[in-house]
Design an enzyme around this catalytic site. Structure first.
Site: not given
Length: 406
Positions: A300, A354
């Site tokens: 994550h 990301g």
């Protein structure tokens, strides 16, 4: 002794050419960016402290994120010379469809907080360059609006399972109806990670205008102006949005997520299914046995469990375990095109980015995202040429190794 002379005017002319004037402020900012690190520096200047830290930060002591980046720093390539590398193919088949580049835009929450153009801008760039884009459940643009903004893009939907399964089922159906071909279930958020930068900055959803944020906002008037004069900043797929991000995760998402839910989703979703947040070989085997088409090795972005396994280091053993039955993807810590080359060489089918594109978004909206792709594409191409490799599909474990620590 050196003979000196006066230069002729014709000899001076090439040296005195003025640099082109860039009248547009965004163009001027982005023109000087030669790396993702440059985009990060611009983003830090352009956005309020709390917003930048939300994007840039990780959990607790940020060890997971730093270790992921250190792993890429330990990569050593084994180049081959005397190869014709005048043409390089960066394309890659991902879940049965060709991607023009060996990476995709990963799902990110609250994207319009970074820049008011938000998810629509990222999806539009994905459509233009021919790579997939994953919309997050915690996105700030609806499933349908993203589909309308980039009708030709390959779109994936990232799902968090709610305590109320009917809500998740509705989101899944809306994604299917809107042409999303892949569902990405995130499984590493039973509770929210301790994102200390957000706590220290007092970041809430929506942002609260405290004295601290007011002073910071005075230094970033363009950001606040865009926030206040565009559509309200909310989570597009969530109804309850008050408090911190961790508060929201703990209140809405289901800590009782099990393999039964993976089985249920596999029977509900007609398209490709990816499980995001796999951090060991046994879990990879379990979800592939349950019908997952791909596993995304991810901690994550370091934003959940600190001291988590390093995704890059997991790629070889997971490929050995399930690579003949499912694709293996990887994210976390990718800031350079060479990182993507390394991930593919170790065995990953593709990599997801990301922060790299969010820095571009904060630095210059859609054009900033385009700049991030341009930088990464150039780095991937140059790295492969210097390695003596003509196509992404030729990359093998023999091209790469991790240097020992220390």
């Amino acid at each position: 002794m050196v003979q000196r002379r006066f230069p002729r005017p014709s000899e001076l002319a090439p040296l005195l050419r003025p640099a082109p004037i860039r009248w547009n402020g965004t163009d001027r900012r982005l023109a000087g960016a030669a790396s993702i690190a440059d985009l990060r520096r611009i983003a830090r200047r352009r956005t309020p402290r709390a917003v930048f830290d939300y994007t840039d930060g990780a959990a607790d002591g940020e060890l997971s994120l730093n270790r992921a980046r250190e792993a890429f720093n330990r990569v050593e390539f084994t180049p081959t010379v005397l190869r014709d590398v005048s043409a390089v193919d960066l394309g890659r088949d991902v879940l049965g469809q060709r991607s023009a580049l060996p990476f995709a835009f990963g799902p990110t929450g609250f994207t319009r907080m970074m820049n008011h153009e938000g998810e629509r801008a990222v999806a539009a760039v994905a459509e233009r360059v021919g790579i997939p884009y994953a919309l997050s459940t915690m996105g700030t643009t609806t499933i349908e609006d993203v589909a309308a903004a980039a009708p030709g893009a390959r779109k994936w939907f990232q799902l968090y399972l709610w305590r109320d399964r009917s809500v998740a089922k509705d989101l899944v159906q809306r994604a299917a109806d809107s042409g999303y071909d892949t569902l990405m279930l995130t499984v590493d958020t039973p509770v929210g990670g301790a994102r200390l930068r957000d706590v220290h900055n007092g970041l809430t959803i929506p942002p609260a205008l405290s004295l601290k944020t007011f002073v910071d906002g005075a230094m970033h008037p363009n950001w606040w102006g865009n926030l206040l004069t565009t559509e309200p900043l909310t989570f597009a797929s969530l109804e309850s949005t008050e408090g911190t991000v961790a508060d929201l995760i703990n209140r809405v998402f289901d800590p009782a997520l099990t393999m039964d839910d993976v089985d249920w989703l596999r029977g509900t979703w007609p398209g490709k299914l990816v499980i995001k947040g796999i951090q060991n070989v046994d879990d990879a085997r379990r979800v592939v046995d349950a019908g997952a088409d791909a596993v995304l090795l991810s901690n994550h972005g370091g934003r959940q469990l600190d001291r988590a396994p390093v995704p890059l280091e997991l790629v070889p053993p997971v490929v050995d375990a399930v690579g003949d039955r499912a694709e293996v993807w990887v994210d976390t810590g990718i800031t350079h095109g060479a990182d993507i080359v390394a991930a593919i060489a170790f065995g990953a089918r593709t990599a997801l980015i990301g922060r790299a594109y969010l820095y571009g978004l904060m630095a210059g909206g859609q054009r900033g995202v385009e700049k991030a792709v341009e930088i990464l594409t150039g780095e991937i191409t140059r790295t492969m040429q210097l390695m003596g490799v003509n196509s992404v599909d030729e990359l093998r474990p023999s091209h790469v190794r991790l240097r020992p620590i220390g």
